[in-house]
Motif scaffolding. Structure first.
Motif, short mmCIF file in Angstrom:
data_model
loop_
_atom_site.label_atom_id
_atom_site.label_comp_id
_atom_site.label_asym_id
_atom_site.label_seq_id
_atom_site.Cartn_x
_atom_site.Cartn_y
_atom_site.Cartn_z
N MET A 1 37.08 -25.18 46.14
CA MET A 1 36.19 -24.34 46.93
C MET A 1 36.81 -24.05 48.30
O MET A 1 36.85 -22.94 48.78
CB MET A 1 34.86 -25.06 47.10
N GLN B 1 31.20 -24.81 56.63
CA GLN B 1 31.06 -23.44 56.09
C GLN B 1 32.35 -22.64 56.20
O GLN B 1 32.36 -21.45 55.93
CB GLN B 1 29.95 -22.69 56.85
N TRP C 1 34.95 -22.54 54.46
CA TRP C 1 35.48 -22.00 53.21
C TRP C 1 34.91 -20.61 52.90
O TRP C 1 35.45 -19.87 52.09
CB TRP C 1 35.18 -22.96 52.06
N ARG C 2 33.80 -20.25 53.59
CA ARG C 2 33.21 -18.93 53.35
C ARG C 2 34.02 -17.81 54.01
O ARG C 2 33.79 -16.64 53.76
CB ARG C 2 31.80 -18.87 53.93
N LEU D 1 27.07 -11.10 60.01
CA LEU D 1 27.59 -12.40 59.57
C LEU D 1 27.37 -13.48 60.64
O LEU D 1 27.13 -14.63 60.31
CB LEU D 1 29.09 -12.29 59.27
N VAL E 1 24.77 -13.54 62.58
CA VAL E 1 23.35 -13.89 62.38
C VAL E 1 23.22 -14.84 61.18
O VAL E 1 22.49 -15.84 61.23
CB VAL E 1 22.50 -12.61 62.17
N ALA E 2 23.96 -14.51 60.10
CA ALA E 2 23.91 -15.35 58.90
C ALA E 2 24.37 -16.77 59.22
O ALA E 2 23.73 -17.74 58.80
CB ALA E 2 24.79 -14.75 57.81
N ARG F 1 21.73 -18.60 61.12
CA ARG F 1 20.60 -18.98 60.26
C ARG F 1 20.96 -20.14 59.33
O ARG F 1 20.15 -21.04 59.11
CB ARG F 1 20.15 -17.76 59.44
N ILE F 2 22.18 -20.11 58.80
CA ILE F 2 22.61 -21.21 57.92
C ILE F 2 22.66 -22.52 58.71
O ILE F 2 22.19 -23.56 58.26
CB ILE F 2 23.99 -20.90 57.28
N ASN G 1 20.39 -25.81 58.08
CA ASN G 1 20.98 -27.13 57.83
C ASN G 1 20.42 -28.17 58.81
O ASN G 1 20.15 -29.30 58.43
CB ASN G 1 22.50 -27.08 57.96
N GLU H 1 17.00 -29.06 57.70
CA GLU H 1 17.08 -29.95 56.54
C GLU H 1 17.34 -31.39 56.99
O GLU H 1 16.72 -32.33 56.47
CB GLU H 1 18.22 -29.51 55.62
N VAL I 1 14.98 -34.60 56.32
CA VAL I 1 15.44 -35.85 55.68
C VAL I 1 15.09 -37.04 56.57
O VAL I 1 14.60 -38.06 56.08
CB VAL I 1 16.98 -35.76 55.43
N ARG J 1 11.34 -37.67 56.43
CA ARG J 1 10.97 -38.28 55.15
C ARG J 1 11.33 -39.76 55.14
O ARG J 1 10.59 -40.59 54.64
CB ARG J 1 11.67 -37.56 54.00
N TRP J 2 12.51 -40.07 55.73
CA TRP J 2 12.96 -41.47 55.79
C TRP J 2 12.01 -42.29 56.64
O TRP J 2 11.66 -43.41 56.30
CB TRP J 2 14.38 -41.50 56.36
N ALA K 1 8.65 -42.84 54.83
CA ALA K 1 8.69 -43.64 53.60
C ALA K 1 8.38 -45.11 53.84
O ALA K 1 8.23 -45.88 52.89
CB ALA K 1 10.06 -43.50 52.94
#
Lengths: 246, 111
Positions: free
Chosen positions: A1, A126, A128-129, A150, A152-153, A156-157, A161, A164, A168, A171-172, A175
């Motif tokens: 990749m 990122q 590799w993109r 791009l 902006v992309a 946003r990515i 992330n 996310e 996580v 959630r940890w 729990a």
């Protein structure tokens, strides 16, 4: 990749280094201005004090303040210039490791800078993109606009992330009862004590709805995210003992 | 603690891209630029969506085989089996949600 051939050399690394150096010199100018204002203020205070009270001790104090301000200015400028020199020298080396170069260089400098910025914002995960994005810009009839899209992309990515990662972590924390109520409970106890000390017991009574709403909120989040709370070790142990007896 | 796969929400944008992927077969793969052109969406919308779909396993990405001389390689995207299943299931749920609960249906209520 991932494709290492895109990490060889960057023609745009100097752009990033120059931007960083400009930023540092701007900070230096800011320091210099701040010191200058401080010195001017000290001179004005000294002049006013001397004129109104004819008190020479105030003037001596003001002169000391001016000396301190001058030293402060010199130190700030010296630090900023050193930092700028270090960045100018090491910037391209650092930037080269972050910004990829391409086998097919773009003709339009604007599109190339936008793509470089997008890849830099995307981060190492990122990178590799870059090839796909470069292919898209090459195909596009409006490469600069596409390059900005791009960027902006990439933003946003990156934000997604980050979100996310926060999810996580949340959630940890949720729990486990200890991880949830340890910090929350101590914070609420601190708040209650603070309210008691400043306003008395009557007001502490009104913190009860907050405690209840926190409890309801935590349970709602656990239900919504489908989080199962770990049972206590002692409870697990007693359950096993009972099972063995039966 | 095992993390659940990222949840995909069926927004208009997501449906546009997934419908396009459904309409094209593996012999005619789609890449980022072509998706932006055919859907009319900007790259700022398409690429983050492709990233999420790929993470969720709904689509699979692969690099173009061979190195073209005149341009860099493209990354092709194809709808995976999981993606087809999940998309169909979500569409079914969405379809059921749109039925009027107390509406009159000719021929009587059939469940």
């Amino acid at each position: 990749m991932k494709d290492d051939s895109y990490n060889r050399r960057s023609p745009y690394a100097s752009v990033a280094a120059s931007a960083a150096a400009i930023a540092v010199v701007s900070v230096a100018a800011g320091f210099f201005n701040a010191s200058k204002y401080k010195a001017s203020a000290a001179i004005a205070t000294a002049a006013a004090a001397t004129a109104s009270k004819n008190d020479y001790s105030i003037q001596v104090d003001a002169e000391t303040a001016i000396q301190e301000a001058a030293e402060y200015t010199n130190t700030a400028v010296a630090i900023a210039i050193t930092a700028a020199i270090v960045i100018i020298i090491t910037g391209p080396i650092i930037a080269k490791s972050y910004i990829p170069s391409f086998r097919h260089p773009l003709q339009q400098r604007g599109a190339a800078i936008a793509l470089t910025l997008a890849v830099w914002i995307g981060g190492p995960s990122q990178r590799w993109r870059a090839e796909d994005w470069l292919a898209a810009i090459t195909e596009s009839s409006r490469p600069i606009c596409y390059g900005l899209g791009l960027v902006v992309a990439a933003i946003r990515i990156r934000l997604h992330n980050l979100g996310e990662l926060l999810m996580v972590s949340a959630r940890w924390v949720l729990a486990s009862n200890w991880r949830t109520w340890g910090p929350l409970g101590s914070m609420m106890i601190f708040a209650a004590v603070n309210v008691y000390r400043s306003q008395g017991w009557g007001s502490v009574f009104y913190t009860l709805p907050t405690i209840i709403s926190f409890n309801v909120g935590v349970e709602w989040l656990r239900h919504r995210w489908g989080i199962e709370v770990k049972p206590k070790r002692s409870a697990e142990g007693s359950d096993k003992k009972q099972d063995n007896r039966t | 603690m095992t993390e659940p796969p990222p949840k995909i929400r069926l927004t208009t944008t997501t449906r546009l891209v997934l419908d396009l992927l459904l309409a094209t077969g593996p012999e005619d793969p789609l890449w980022g630029y072509r998706i932006t052109e055919e859907t009319g969406l900007g790259p700022g919308t398409v690429y983050p969506l492709l990233e999420r779909l790929e993470k969720a396993g709904w689509i699979t990405g692969s690099w173009e085989t061979g190195v073209p001389e005149d341009r860099p390689r493209r990354r092709f995207y194809v709808l995976s089996g999981t993606g087809r299943q999940e998309y169909a299931a979500l569409q079914a749920v969405r379809g059921r949600g749109r039925l009027p609960r107390w509406g009159w249906t000719p021929g009587g209520a059939q469940r």
